[in-house]
Design an enzyme around this catalytic site. Structure first.
Site, PDB file in Angstrom:
ATOM      1  N   GLU A 255       0.822  -1.213   0.000  1.00 32.68           N
ATOM      2  CA  GLU A 255       0.000   0.000   0.000  1.00 32.68           C
ATOM      3  C   GLU A 255       0.856   1.264   0.000  1.00 32.68           C
ATOM      4  OE1 GLU A 255      -3.030  -0.251  -0.751  1.00 32.68           O
ATOM      5  OE2 GLU A 255      -2.994  -2.426  -0.530  1.00 32.68           O
TER       6      GLU A 255
ATOM      7  N   HIS B 274       2.025   2.117  -3.428  1.00 33.77           N
ATOM      8  CA  HIS B 274       1.015   2.835  -4.212  1.00 33.77           C
ATOM      9  C   HIS B 274       1.149   4.345  -4.020  1.00 33.77           C
ATOM     10  CE1 HIS B 274      -1.552  -0.034  -6.217  1.00 33.77           C
ATOM     11  NE2 HIS B 274      -1.768  -0.727  -5.111  1.00 33.77           N
TER      12      HIS B 274
END
Length: 214
Positions: free
Chosen positions: A169, A172
């Site tokens: 994450e 990202h």
């Protein structure tokens, strides 16, 4: 975190996204927002709007379903992500991957650094690259620093699968997809995964598809 004195373009974008009830649309690989570093959160959304956005990310993550979702994946270039993993897996998978349940968390302005040199390789997928999975070697343990949705500092060490989620994450938020770090010879459709590569570890896939593990 500062409180904005006027509405920002990002606030207007989020308001537009939240105008429709239900899960937010997830953008797929090829969208420029997934390839750009995000803007650090510094009060661009007021407290009420941030709370609504976080809840929308949670609902979208659950509906997908997934164990993490970053703001760029719904088209918002802010350094915010959510994670949660009930870890509904067999015991042998839990042990091999270090996959243990994780509560819902909001990661604001997240960054990580490795703890030690050990790396672990497993198949992973991404909601923005639907239908495919690939083996990624990641740090087995990382130190996460960020804030929560209330501005409280977080400084915590994660191991095993939770460390993988944190890295995925946070990547990202830096404009990276898991495929940038993947062993591309391992790239497999979800159908192939279900038919061939359900083992707790990727050793058999490595031998059959011709790639090396760390």
């Amino acid at each position: 975190m500062a409180t904005p004195s006027h509405r920002t373009p990002l606030a207007e974008l989020v308001e537009e996204l939240l105008a429709t009830d239900g899960p937010l649309p997830i953008v797929a690989a090829g969208e420029p927002v997934l390839r750009r570093a995000t803007e650090p959160y510094d009060g661009q959304l007021d407290t009420a709007l941030l709370s609504r956005f976080v809840e929308a990310l949670r609902v979208t993550m659950h509906a997908a379903p997934g164990v993490g979702l970053a703001a760029p994946q719904v088209g918002v270039p802010l350094r915010i992500a959510v994670v949660e993993d009930p870890a509904p897996v067999p015991e042998e998978v839990r042990e091999a991957r270090g996959r243990v349940p994780q509560p819902f968390r909001v990661l604001v302005n997240a960054s990580y650094e490795p703890v030690g040199t050990h790396r672990a390789a497993f198949f992973e997928g991404c909601l923005s690259v639907p239908g495919w999975q690939a083996v990624v070697a990641r740090h087995a343990q990382v130190r996460l620093t960020c804030e929560d949705e209330n501005g409280r500092p977080v400084d915590e060490v994660f191991s095993g699968w939770p460390a993988r989620i944190v890295q995925h994450e946070t990547d990202h938020l830096d404009g990276m997809l898991y495929l940038d770090r993947a062993e591309l010879r391992s790239l497999s459709s979800n159908q192939a995964m279900a038919e061939r590569w359900t083992q707790p570890t990727p050793e058999q896939a490595a031998a059959s598809l011709g790639f090396e593990l760390p």
